[in-house]
Design a protein around this motif. Sequence first.
Motif, mmCIF file in Angstrom:
data_model
loop_
_atom_site.group_PDB
_atom_site.id
_atom_site.type_symbol
_atom_site.label_atom_id
_atom_site.label_comp_id
_atom_site.label_asym_id
_atom_site.label_seq_id
_atom_site.Cartn_x
_atom_site.Cartn_y
_atom_site.Cartn_z
ATOM 1 N N LEU A 103 0.839 -1.047 -0.141
ATOM 2 C CA LEU A 103 -0.093 -0.142 -0.108
ATOM 3 C C LEU A 103 0.837 1.406 -0.002
ATOM 4 N N ASN A 104 1.946 1.196 0.832
ATOM 5 C CA ASN A 104 2.871 2.300 0.615
ATOM 6 C C ASN A 104 3.614 2.393 -0.745
ATOM 7 N N GLN A 123 -10.098 2.087 5.251
ATOM 8 C CA GLN A 123 -8.995 1.926 4.533
ATOM 9 C C GLN A 123 -9.499 1.269 3.164
ATOM 10 N N ARG A 124 -10.265 0.464 3.242
ATOM 11 C CA ARG A 124 -10.909 -0.279 1.795
ATOM 12 C C ARG A 124 -11.462 0.949 1.127
ATOM 13 N N GLU A 167 -4.389 -8.843 -1.909
ATOM 14 C CA GLU A 167 -3.385 -9.703 -0.679
ATOM 15 C C GLU A 167 -3.945 -9.524 0.711
ATOM 16 N N ALA A 168 -4.566 -8.231 0.935
ATOM 17 C CA ALA A 168 -5.087 -8.074 2.272
ATOM 18 C C ALA A 168 -6.540 -8.798 2.486
ATOM 19 N N GLU A 169 -6.473 -9.627 3.375
ATOM 20 C CA GLU A 169 -7.475 -10.582 3.936
ATOM 21 C C GLU A 169 -8.626 -9.819 4.467
ATOM 22 N N ARG A 170 -8.551 -8.971 5.141
ATOM 23 C CA ARG A 170 -9.745 -7.973 5.856
ATOM 24 C C ARG A 170 -9.240 -6.831 6.359
ATOM 25 N N PRO A 171 -9.081 -5.898 5.213
ATOM 26 C CA PRO A 171 -8.515 -4.472 5.595
ATOM 27 C C PRO A 171 -9.710 -3.803 6.136
ATOM 28 N N ALA A 172 -9.290 -2.857 7.074
ATOM 29 C CA ALA A 172 -10.296 -1.808 7.756
ATOM 30 C C ALA A 172 -11.118 -1.204 6.638
ATOM 31 N N LEU A 203 -2.510 6.437 9.020
ATOM 32 C CA LEU A 203 -2.288 7.854 9.572
ATOM 33 C C LEU A 203 -3.525 8.623 9.797
ATOM 34 N N GLY A 204 -4.546 8.248 9.160
ATOM 35 C CA GLY A 204 -5.815 8.707 9.284
ATOM 36 C C GLY A 204 -6.633 8.569 10.526
ATOM 37 N N LEU A 205 -6.303 7.535 11.354
ATOM 38 C CA LEU A 205 -6.899 7.239 12.638
ATOM 39 C C LEU A 205 -6.260 8.057 13.561
ATOM 40 N N SER A 206 -6.906 8.149 14.771
ATOM 41 C CA SER A 206 -6.468 8.929 15.744
ATOM 42 C C SER A 206 -5.202 8.171 16.564
#
Length: 373
Positions: free
Chosen positions: A73-74, A106-107, A98-103, A295-298
């Motif tokens: 992702l980066n 974020q998805r 590849e990500a199994e269960r992204p937030a 970085l979008g989360l607190s």
Amino acid sequence: MMTSLVRLSLSLGLALSLGLALGAPHARAQDTRELARAEFDRARAAYEAGAYREALDHFQEAYRIAPHPSVRLNIASCYDQLDRPIEALVHYEGFLAEAERPAPAQRREVEQAIARLRRRVGTLSLQVTPDGATVTIDDTETRRAPVAEPVRVVQGSHTIEVRLDGYTTDRQTVEVAGGESTRVSIRLARAEASAAVASAATTRTPEAAPASEPSASATEATEASAEVEADASATPAPLEAPPPSDEGSGLRITTPVIVAGSITAAALVGVAIFGGLALDANGSFETAVLDANDLGLSSEDREAARADGEHAASAARTYAAVTDVLLVGAVVGAGVTTALFIIAQGEDERESDVALLPTVTPQAAGLTLRGRF
């Protein structure tokens, strides 16, 4: 805390991808984790300083050492910042694969980036004749005909050159709109000398062969075929089944075989249960890692995600260890069961044995379980 979680995400992601049980030396695995963490830290520092080209190199090296969806992702974000929409689109799509269960948040953000980039990228559908011709796009990207998959290009004007020895070179310029597919068909013409030979060959028209009467052998073959079909249509006589008999040898299943087989089956059930728990815990860990690096989360949410990630990692290791033990037990149990079964076939039949005997009657055929414990 951030550094330790990054190291944990890289090491556990790599270990689970290799199966947690390949037996790599501990020192070597520790060195790999340290190298990946160092590259990730350098990449993050360069990205925050706006040095996206340098950050991209370090992120790619970290992904090479220990592949992980969050690193990919980066990489996509770096390409996005460098205004390279095709590469960014590939890695954003790769992250979702590849990500199994992204937030969920974020998805949604990644899907929005993909939709934005697809509006800037079009595709070229190339139909090139003859096969084997070299196709060059914008004097950089080269393909070999036939080109089966559409080629992604940024919106705008693109030059396509097709060349092959013995044929004249064709060069075209096409306009590609973002989000659309442009079809390009190119058929190379032969060079003058080859074209003259081909033209002379095509002017000769072969004479039509006269119709002939059917030969005698063909008539005989037709009659033989009709006889075979007549024989095949006849109803075959029913086969009489032999009378039921208790004679003959059957598969003998002794009490030790049944006990060993039951233990083996129970171990396999345990492998399925604890293996599923290990996968679920790993999925929770992956989600926590993505949230901790978002970085979008607190800061409070990221700290909570780190704690959840460490707990999920511990649970995944425990469940994986139990699964390994049960798997070894199942393998050993299967071997013991097989050995006891083979030994039982060579023993004399006793009243306490259980035997599987073949049974055939006019109505049915099958196996009969006979004996007592």
